[in-house]
Design an enzyme around this catalytic site. Structure first.
Site, PDB file in Angstrom:
ATOM      1  N   GLU A 188      43.627  42.876  24.391  1.00  0.00           N
ATOM      2  CA  GLU A 188      44.497  42.896  25.580  1.00  0.00           C
ATOM      3  C   GLU A 188      43.746  42.493  26.830  1.00  0.00           C
ATOM      4  O   GLU A 188      44.308  41.838  27.718  1.00  0.00           O
ATOM      5  CB  GLU A 188      45.092  44.295  25.766  1.00  0.00           C
ATOM      6  N   GLU A 189      42.495  42.886  26.931  1.00  0.00           N
ATOM      7  CA  GLU A 189      41.722  42.599  28.136  1.00  0.00           C
ATOM      8  C   GLU A 189      41.436  41.108  28.298  1.00  0.00           C
ATOM      9  O   GLU A 189      41.047  40.668  29.377  1.00  0.00           O
ATOM     10  CB  GLU A 189      40.404  43.386  28.118  1.00  0.00           C
TER      11      GLU A 189
END
Length: 725
Positions: free
Chosen positions: A280-281
């Site tokens: 996600e990052e």
């Protein structure tokens, strides 16, 4: 004129005053009188609400004798006048207003800091337990540590989670509940064209790993599933205890709770899919990979995404797609928290942040209705080495876990039993309204309702203005009142902004309040209050009013109601759900003005009407301010200062601007009351200005950074390659 030494009434009430006061005749320096015009004789002067003396006139022209003299005139000092606007009334208005806002602020502050007692490891298996969820957080953030994409830490986290999911599968197989649990490991590669920070990019990813758990209770096969999603990777330099090891722990505990449920009523009505994505990052790559390529994705009917914007909690639903999703969350959540204003701000692109919500939502790159829930407070520790377990307050995971589990169950109910209504919902339309009241309950209504409801106050205000025969103020009087309300907004925004700029330019230190958000409060909020009352204070000083106090306050309220109603109409026209707060303010101020007329301009009635009807919108405005100002202050400080010479003032200017807007909103109904008495309003202005200036000077003696709010440094490496890669 008769001898003023023999007045009607008590002699103690008599005061020798300047000869300028005369009714029915003009007073000369010797105490005599000269006739005045019939127009002057017919004027019934009332006490000016700014504190001037008043003359009680003859009841009618017949009381003036043939010689041109008038009956004795009693001149009263302000302390003996019962009309509105004396010093005592000004002080009472200030005291009661401050008391009301102080009580509301204490209530809001307590609600923001409150969290339930965390469940222990030995809590009943049918209940969510923070203690059990924290066991997973301790392994991911404490033992494994940093988990960036392509690092060994992320690989170890994947192995740990895979082991936990297989254990849940074995647990379900050994139970007699008839729950089918499946575990899948997805290695995915792909690309997505997207906008980030107002730039078009192509986000390419390779060999990311998603862990997926599907729970299918007996009898739910074939029905659309509900997706619960978060990520197990962390950002560079952080162990990600809150973002998002805590979300992973919550999801594992919810899955266990569903599997161990002994009651059929507690089990979901459709299959559940738990997505633990591994990227996600890196701008939501793994979530896109799941939505675009996983075979289970096609069976999903709705989603709930869990995120963290800081370790200090306050889980808030801040994005939603589809009217029914926010309504279902509001109905089911144990402690519902949410506000459409956050969604409207996110949609502007002003906040440089995003979540996996974008990859699932039909309003963006996905095809599903759903909601986004995140922790908001503690953004100064978000994505830093301070995102550790000890900075997560007890009870933070408990409240989010209880809310997420309840929402998951309600979503499954809607997909199973209200499928036709769900399918009929226009997920692309924006403008739905949702907001909570002190985390006790939520008010929600669809965009179609908001489209006409939020326009009603303006139509009502115009109709009342045209039919009230001047009792709520004349049409010409409304022009300066509406302009004053607009000027109050400008003043509230400019004063703290200019103070922030001046502080930076004089001291050379931007964001001096970075590690101490309470300093930002004392720098910006009093300055915003001073800026909000300054236009009316100056107007009252330069243009003496010919109307009495209740009428002045009432027309001021009605002018503010017109401005709020106009903003509510405008927001509704553009499908902006945040217009609800202006709808509430406009409705409250219209009711207050009408109540004042019914009370026949009684002082106590005016005070009760103003503060009583303003209490609810003021409470919600303070709730918005308490939560979102702290969050935005912390988000602004994350970006730091830009290049000199002008770049260093941008963050302080933006913080002051937003603080001013929220302060003006919170005081929308109080400004006319606080400025009715000139000396009192002047003291408020000078006191607030002094506090803000003192706080600005004090902040310049601090270094912006602390151990809990470290300095951020961003390094980017660009690898240039040819068309062959």
């Amino acid at each position: 004129m008769g001898d003023t030494g023999s007045p009607r009434g008590s002699p103690s009430a008599v005061k020798k005053r300047s000869p300028r006061v005369a009714v029915g005749g003009r007073v000369d320096s010797e105490g005599g009188s000269t006739p005045t015009s019939a127009r002057d004789q017919s004027l019934r002067h009332r006490r000016n609400f700014r504190g001037d003396s008043v003359a009680i006139p003859p009841a009618n022209a017949a009381e003036v004798d043939a010689a041109g003299s008038a009956p004795d005139i009693q001149i009263l000092t302000p302390s003996r006048v019962s009309d509105f606007g004396t010093r005592e009334h000004g002080r009472a208005a200030l005291a009661t207003t401050v008391a009301m806002y102080l009580i509301l602020a204490i209530v809001v502050g307590w609600v923001v800091q409150w969290a339930p007692a965390p469940g222990g490891i030995d809590a009943p298996i049918s209940q969510f337990s923070e203690g059990r969820a924290m066991e997973h957080v301790r392994v991911l953030a404490g033992q494994i540590g940093q988990r960036q994409v392509s690092t060994r830490g992320l690989g170890r986290a994947k192995e740990y989670l895979h082991h936990q999911l297989l254990a849940l599968q074995r647990r379900a197989a050994a139970s007699p509940g008839g729950v089918l649990v499946e575990v899948d490991v997805q290695d995915v590669s792909g690309a997505v064209n997207m906008d980030f920070c107002q730039e078009a990019i192509t986000n390419v990813y390779h060999n990311l790993t998603n862990l997926v758990l599907r729970i299918t209770p007996a009898g739910t096969e074939g029905h659309p599933a509900v997706l619960l999603s978060s990520h197990y990777d962390s950002t560079i330099g952080s162990t990600g205890a809150s973002d998002a090891a805590s979300m992973v722990g919550i999801m594992v505990e919810i899955a266990r709770m569903v599997i161990d449920s002994e009651s059929d009523a507690a089990r979901p009505f459709t299959p559940l899919i738990f997505l633990f994505n591994g990227g996600e990052e890196t701008l939501s790559q793994a979530a896109h990979g799941f939505a675009a390529h996983h075979p289970w994705a096609a069976s999903i009917g709705a989603f709930i995404n869990l995120e963290s914007g800081g370790p200090h909690g306050l889980d808030v639903m801040f994005q939603s797609t589809g009217d029914w999703t926010s309504k279902a969350y509001a109905k089911a959540a144990v402690h519902p928290r949410g506000n459409v204003m956050a969604q409207d701000i996110f949609l502007t692109g002003l906040i440089p942040a995003d979540t996996d919500f974008r990859m699932f939502s039909e309003q963006h790159y996905g095809s599903l209705p759903g909601i986004d829930i995140a922790f908001l407070l503690g953004a100064h520790q978000y994505h830093t080495v301070q995102d550790v377990i000890r900075n997560i307050p007890p009870g933070t995971l408990q409240v989010m876990g209880e809310n997420a589990a309840a929402a998951l169950h309600e979503f499954s109910y809607e997909l199973r039993f209200n499928k036709a209504q769900v399918d009929a919902t226009d997920n692309l339309r924006r403008g739905q309204v949702y907001y909570d009241v002190l985390s006790m309950f939520m008010i929600t209504y669809p965009a179609a309702t908001a489209a006409w409801l939020h326009k009603a106050p303006l139509m009502q205000a115009v109709a009342v203005l045209l039919t009230s025969r001047g009792r709520l103020g004349s049409l010409p009087a409304m022009v300066p009142e509406t302009l004053l309300c607009g000027a109050s907004l400008i003043g509230a925004c400019l004063a703290p902004s200019l103070l922030g700029i001046a502080r930076v330019l004089l001291c050379g230190t931007p964001l001096a309040w970075f590690g101490r958000w309470w300093l930002a409060f004392w720098i910006y909020v009093p300055a915003a209050i001073a800026g909000a009352i300054a236009p009316r204070m100056l107007f009252n000083a330069c243009i003496p009013s010919m109307i009495d106090g209740p009428t002045a306050v009432r027309t001021g309220e009605f002018g503010s109601a017109l401005v709020a109603a106009a903003i509510s109409w405008l927001a509704s026209s553009y499908d902006i759900g945040s217009g609800y707060i202006f709808f509430l303010w406009a409705s409250a101020l219209l009711l207050s003005s009408a109540f004042s007329v019914v009370m026949h301009d009684n002082w106590e009635g005016q005070l009760v009407a103003t503060l009583g009807f303003s209490a609810f919108p003021a409470l919600l405005s303070l709730q918005i301010g308490c939560v979102w100002l702290i969050h935005v202050w912390q988000k602004i400080s994350m970006g730091g200062a830009l290049d000199s010479p002008l770049g260093i003032i941008v963050s302080d200017y933006a913080a002051g601007l937003l603080t001013g807007a929220v302060t003006w909103l919170s005081l929308l109904g109080a400004v006319p009351l606080l400025t009715m008495h000139r000396p009192t309003s002047r003291r408020i202005f000078l006191g607030c200005t002094a506090v803000s200036v003192a706080a600005a000077l004090l902040s310049s003696g601090y270094t912006p950074y602390t151990d809990l709010a470290p300095k951020r440094a961003l390094m980017q490496h660009f690898h240039v390659h040819d068309h062959l890669g």
